[in-house]
Write an enzyme that holds these catalytic residues in place. Structure first.
Site, PDB file in Angstrom:
ATOM      1  N   ASN A 158     -49.151  68.653 -42.206  1.00 55.07           N
ATOM      2  CA  ASN A 158     -49.736  68.774 -43.219  1.00 55.07           C
ATOM      3  C   ASN A 158     -49.774  66.910 -43.663  1.00 55.07           C
ATOM      4  O   ASN A 158     -50.468  66.340 -44.268  1.00 55.07           O
ATOM      5  CB  ASN A 158     -48.360  69.056 -44.283  1.00 55.07           C
ATOM      6  CG  ASN A 158     -46.922  68.261 -43.837  1.00 55.07           C
ATOM      7  OD1 ASN A 158     -47.014  67.484 -42.310  1.00 55.07           O
ATOM      8  ND2 ASN A 158     -46.363  68.110 -44.859  1.00 55.07           N
ATOM      9  N   PRO A 182     -49.695  68.858 -31.136  1.00 55.00           N
ATOM     10  CA  PRO A 182     -50.292  68.501 -32.417  1.00 55.00           C
ATOM     11  C   PRO A 182     -50.231  70.260 -32.799  1.00 55.00           C
ATOM     12  O   PRO A 182     -49.230  71.126 -32.207  1.00 55.00           O
ATOM     13  CB  PRO A 182     -51.943  67.912 -32.821  1.00 55.00           C
ATOM     14  CG  PRO A 182     -52.313  68.535 -31.145  1.00 55.00           C
ATOM     15  CD  PRO A 182     -51.150  68.629 -30.217  1.00 55.00           C
ATOM     16  N   GLY A 231     -41.324  69.502 -38.864  1.00 56.15           N
ATOM     17  CA  GLY A 231     -41.317  70.475 -38.589  1.00 56.15           C
ATOM     18  C   GLY A 231     -40.365  70.655 -39.411  1.00 56.15           C
ATOM     19  O   GLY A 231     -38.932  70.185 -40.160  1.00 56.15           O
ATOM     20  N   SER A 232     -40.177  72.517 -38.834  1.00 60.65           N
ATOM     21  CA  SER A 232     -39.371  73.322 -39.974  1.00 60.65           C
ATOM     22  C   SER A 232     -37.689  72.776 -39.256  1.00 60.65           C
ATOM     23  O   SER A 232     -37.529  72.549 -38.083  1.00 60.65           O
ATOM     24  CB  SER A 232     -39.874  74.201 -39.927  1.00 60.65           C
ATOM     25  OG  SER A 232     -38.422  75.494 -38.539  1.00 60.65           O
ATOM     26  N   GLU A 253     -37.642  64.922 -37.915  1.00 60.57           N
ATOM     27  CA  GLU A 253     -37.702  65.116 -39.314  1.00 60.57           C
ATOM     28  C   GLU A 253     -37.790  66.664 -40.012  1.00 60.57           C
ATOM     29  O   GLU A 253     -38.799  67.119 -39.755  1.00 60.57           O
ATOM     30  CB  GLU A 253     -38.960  63.834 -39.489  1.00 60.57           C
ATOM     31  CG  GLU A 253     -38.686  62.759 -39.030  1.00 60.57           C
ATOM     32  CD  GLU A 253     -37.636  61.720 -40.048  1.00 60.57           C
ATOM     33  OE1 GLU A 253     -37.145  62.459 -40.762  1.00 60.57           O
ATOM     34  OE2 GLU A 253     -37.658  60.672 -39.432  1.00 60.57           O
ATOM     35  N   CYS A 287     -43.225  67.198 -47.556  1.00 59.94           N
ATOM     36  CA  CYS A 287     -41.348  67.096 -46.603  1.00 59.94           C
ATOM     37  C   CYS A 287     -41.030  66.941 -48.119  1.00 59.94           C
ATOM     38  O   CYS A 287     -39.783  67.448 -48.418  1.00 59.94           O
ATOM     39  CB  CYS A 287     -41.414  66.455 -45.927  1.00 59.94           C
ATOM     40  SG  CYS A 287     -41.688  64.712 -45.601  1.00 59.94           S
TER      41      CYS A 287
HETATM   42  P1  NAD Z   1     -41.841  73.921 -37.368  1.00 58.78           P
HETATM   43  O1  NAD Z   1     -41.508  74.103 -37.018  1.00 58.78           O
HETATM   44  O2  NAD Z   1     -42.817  76.034 -37.382  1.00 58.78           O
HETATM   45  O3  NAD Z   1     -43.644  73.881 -36.040  1.00 58.78           O
HETATM   46  C1  NAD Z   1     -43.888  72.197 -36.076  1.00 58.78           C
HETATM   47  C2  NAD Z   1     -44.210  71.931 -34.608  1.00 58.78           C
HETATM   48  O4  NAD Z   1     -42.970  72.427 -33.336  1.00 58.78           O
HETATM   49  C3  NAD Z   1     -45.776  72.463 -34.451  1.00 58.78           C
HETATM   50  O5  NAD Z   1     -46.463  71.744 -33.256  1.00 58.78           O
HETATM   51  C4  NAD Z   1     -45.296  74.094 -33.822  1.00 58.78           C
HETATM   52  O6  NAD Z   1     -45.768  74.228 -32.279  1.00 58.78           O
HETATM   53  C5  NAD Z   1     -43.846  72.872 -32.423  1.00 58.78           C
HETATM   54  N1  NAD Z   1     -42.423  73.665 -32.323  1.00 58.78           N
HETATM   55  C6  NAD Z   1     -42.737  75.700 -33.025  1.00 58.78           C
HETATM   56  N2  NAD Z   1     -41.047  75.928 -32.175  1.00 58.78           N
HETATM   57  C7  NAD Z   1     -41.727  75.332 -30.559  1.00 58.78           C
HETATM   58  C8  NAD Z   1     -40.378  74.922 -29.648  1.00 58.78           C
HETATM   59  N3  NAD Z   1     -39.090  75.695 -29.609  1.00 58.78           N
HETATM   60  N4  NAD Z   1     -39.908  73.716 -29.020  1.00 58.78           N
HETATM   61  C9  NAD Z   1     -40.893  72.970 -29.228  1.00 58.78           C
HETATM   62  N5  NAD Z   1     -41.762  72.569 -30.336  1.00 58.78           N
HETATM   63  C10 NAD Z   1     -42.574  73.697 -30.832  1.00 58.78           C
HETATM   64  O7  NAD Z   1     -43.106  73.896 -38.631  1.00 58.78           O
HETATM   65  P2  NAD Z   1     -44.351  74.105 -40.506  1.00 58.78           P
HETATM   66  O8  NAD Z   1     -43.920  75.101 -40.320  1.00 58.78           O
HETATM   67  O9  NAD Z   1     -45.517  73.461 -38.970  1.00 58.78           O
HETATM   68  O10 NAD Z   1     -43.943  72.200 -40.665  1.00 58.78           O
HETATM   69  C11 NAD Z   1     -43.360  72.672 -41.913  1.00 58.78           C
HETATM   70  C12 NAD Z   1     -42.146  71.564 -42.256  1.00 58.78           C
HETATM   71  O11 NAD Z   1     -42.668  70.467 -41.504  1.00 58.78           O
HETATM   72  C13 NAD Z   1     -42.353  71.994 -43.929  1.00 58.78           C
HETATM   73  O12 NAD Z   1     -40.473  72.398 -43.281  1.00 58.78           O
HETATM   74  C14 NAD Z   1     -42.524  70.819 -43.546  1.00 58.78           C
HETATM   75  O13 NAD Z   1     -40.625  69.778 -44.814  1.00 58.78           O
HETATM   76  C15 NAD Z   1     -41.580  69.698 -42.894  1.00 58.78           C
HETATM   77  N6  NAD Z   1     -41.782  68.298 -42.704  1.00 58.78           N
HETATM   78  C16 NAD Z   1     -40.879  67.128 -42.563  1.00 58.78           C
HETATM   79  C17 NAD Z   1     -41.313  65.785 -42.547  1.00 58.78           C
HETATM   80  C18 NAD Z   1     -40.010  65.080 -42.713  1.00 58.78           C
HETATM   81  O14 NAD Z   1     -40.674  64.023 -42.365  1.00 58.78           O
HETATM   82  N7  NAD Z   1     -38.648  64.604 -42.777  1.00 58.78           N
HETATM   83  C19 NAD Z   1     -42.491  65.715 -42.782  1.00 58.78           C
HETATM   84  C20 NAD Z   1     -43.539  66.821 -42.744  1.00 58.78           C
HETATM   85  C21 NAD Z   1     -42.930  67.639 -42.623  1.00 58.78           C
END
Ligand code: NAD
Length: 507
Positions: A158, A182, A231-232, A253, A287
């Site tokens: 995002n 990324p 991420g998630s 985060e 987020c």
């Molecule tokens: P995701 O967790 O699916 O993926 C994020 C990253 O993690 C990707 O690059 C992915 O390839 C990597 N990844 C996946 N599995 C992994 C593993 N086992 N080990 C290491 N890396 C791995 O998240 P997404 O769906 O891409 O992002 C959306 C989420 O991000 C939303 O929940 C949003 O709220 C959150 N987010 C949080 C913030 C914050 O600052 N708190 C900011 C932006 C987005």
């Protein structure tokens, strides 16, 4: 720049030791423009051997970087910021083509990243420790701030540049090397952005593309020393667990479902414009998006009408056009979001604006991943839409009967990222800032960030802080040093122990 030529150049490569290198990997994933659903490139899933080489190069570069003066690191980071300004239009165009966000938002993201980089270029050299009052006369006691080593930054799609630089600028200023993994939905943007690091020594910033398995290898690699993850929740938990195996520090985060409270004393039109912006910026894929809008019953109907009116003005289309909203990041996200909306309707919420895919889009956008910005009323706190993260273009309006109820519902969430309140009542302002359990509270100022102040969540929203001085310390170890220049005898506690101090049984 011919965008397609540039996307072709960036396809199939990763960035290591200052160069774009074709990966030997046989596995690639297509990159799709979410506005048109057309394939525009592909990124490789780099191999384990390529990852090992990248990690080795990062460790070599990091040692040389830390051996430089703080002033030198600062000067080079300012050069990175200048390069970011220069390449901003090109990176922003690629970002819009790959993630769908309006070009203005991509450009803003570049400029916010510039200010974070300039900020850390300076505070990185401000202080590398502190002198501490001694516990023994004649000695010198102080701390040294030292880099972690090689920091891996794992990102969502995002804000591919901003979230990278909030961490990478701090990590580099603290003397670390950085390896970026990324998102699968912003890999070409991140690769293009690597041009910003031309002034830095080769190997100091590298970018390896791939999916979760590439992230996993970087996390568990014994020669990486810290993980910065955004991420998630499930991925954050998996990374924190993997880090625990090696006691590797990690910044997490994760998700949010921020409250947005509207009280009767609020300037209602301003609050309605603010809620519309906070719910729909980047198609709600922020987020800290406003996801639970608690409106006092005294102004609920009037406020809902205003949000409907403001939402109705939003223009949706290709982010390269004159629009306010682009498509969602990818087909999977659109499908997930549509289920969230359908469930809310099944549980009794009512659509008062939007509600479906937009009609009347030009033919080249008709396969794109667009969804209308949607406003819901008759939303109750127990609905799934109020307890889970939405991460899409939805503004659910939930009626509350008092300020206390608004606070209680705000804090009832499993998440604790941010919260906004609109009020003119100083008592409510004071109570909200004190009683809301989140990392950030915004009073009449939603979604703002400040490079100089910390950002991060509580509860299931994460662990640790980025930005500000705290965000620099996130990427540094603290070493305690105690020196006795005279090497004096310290008989106040050394051997031999005196008989007078031994145990004496009571008579
Ligand atoms: P995701 O967790 O699916 O993926 C994020 C990253 O993690 C990707 O690059 C992915 O390839 C990597 N990844 C996946 N599995 C992994 C593993 N086992 N080990 C290491 N890396 C791995 O998240 P997404 O769906 O891409 O992002 C959306 C989420 O991000 C939303 O929940 C949003 O709220 C959150 N987010 C949080 C913030 C914050 O600052 N708190 C900011 C932006 C987005």
């Amino acid at each position: 720049m011919d965008a397609q030529e540039e996307l072709d150049r960036l396809s199939g490569v990763f960035f290591t030791q200052g160069e774009f290198v074709a990966s030997v990997s046989g596995t690639t994933t297509p990159v799709v423009d979410p506005a048109t659903a057309q394939e525009i490139g592909a990124f490789p899933h780099v191999t384990a051997a390529e990852i090992s080489d990248v990690v080795r190069a990062a460790n070599v570069a990091q040692k040389a970087w830390w051996a430089e003066s703080g002033l030198h690191r600062s000067e080079l980071l300012h050069e990175v910021a200048s390069a970011m300004r220069r390449i901003s239009p090109e990176v922003a165009e690629i970002m819009t083509r790959e993630t769908g966000k309006p070009f203005k938002e991509s450009s803003d993201e570049m400029m916010w990243s510039v200010s974070a980089t300039d900020y850390y270029a300076e505070i990185g050299r401000h202080s590398v420790g502190s002198v501490i009052g001694t516990s023994v006369a004649g000695q010198m006691h102080y701390t040294l701030k030292e880099p972690m080593g090689v920091v891996v930054v794992i990102l969502p799609a995002n804000f591919p540049v901003l979230l990278l630089m909030w961490e990478a600028a701090a990590a580099l200023a603290a003397g670390n090397a950085v390896i970026v993994k990324p998102s699968e939905y912003a890999s070409l943007t991140t690769l293009k952005f690597m041009e910003a690091f031309e002034a830095l020594p080769a190997g100091l910033v590298q970018c390896v593309t791939g999916g979760g398995e590439v992230g996993r290898q970087l996390v568990s690699h014994p020669e990486t020393h810290m993980i910065g993850f955004t991420g998630s929740v499930p991925t954050g938990q998996a990374i924190a667990k993997a880090c625990a195996e090696q006691f590797k520090p990690c910044l997490v985060e994760a998700s949010g479902n921020d409250a947005f409270i509207v009280m009767p004393s609020a300037q209602l039109r301003t609050a309605a414009r603010a809620a519309t912006f906070a719910a729909f910026l980047n198609c709600g894929q922020v987020c800290t998006s406003a996801e639970r809008i608690f409106v006092h019953e005294a102004v609920y109907d009037e406020f809902a009408a205003m949000v409907v009116e403001e939402t109705g003005k939003l223009r949706i289309g290709n982010g390269l056009g004159k629009v306010d909203l682009g498509p969602m990041e990818h087909a999977g996200e659109l499908a997930r979001f549509e289920k969230v909306l359908a469930r809310a309707l099944e549980q009794g919420a009512k659509v008062v604006q939007g509600g479906g895919r937009p009609e009347g889009l030009p033919v080249e956008l008709q396969q794109g991943f667009f969804h209308e910005p949607t406003v819901l009323t008759e939303v109750t706190p127990d609905m799934d839409v109020m307890t889970e993260e939405i991460f899409g273009p939805l503004a659910p309006l939930c009626k509350v009967d008092s300020f206390d109820q608004a606070l209680e519902l705000t804090n009832s969430s499993q998440f604790g990222l941010g919260a906004t309140i609109y009020t003119s009542d100083p008592v409510e302002m004071h109570r909200a800032t004190n009683e809301i359990v989140t990392g950030m509270v915004w009073v009449n100022a939603p979604l703002l960030d400040n490079d100089a102040g910390p950002f991060g969540g509580r509860k299931m929203s994460g662990l640790g802080r980025q930005l500000g001085a705290e965000g620099l310390d996130t990427f540094r170890h603290t070493k305690m040093v105690m020196v006795d220049p005279a090497a004096s005898e310290q008989d106040f506690w050394w051997f031999p122990y005196s008989d007078e101090e031994s145990f004496t049984p009571e008579a």
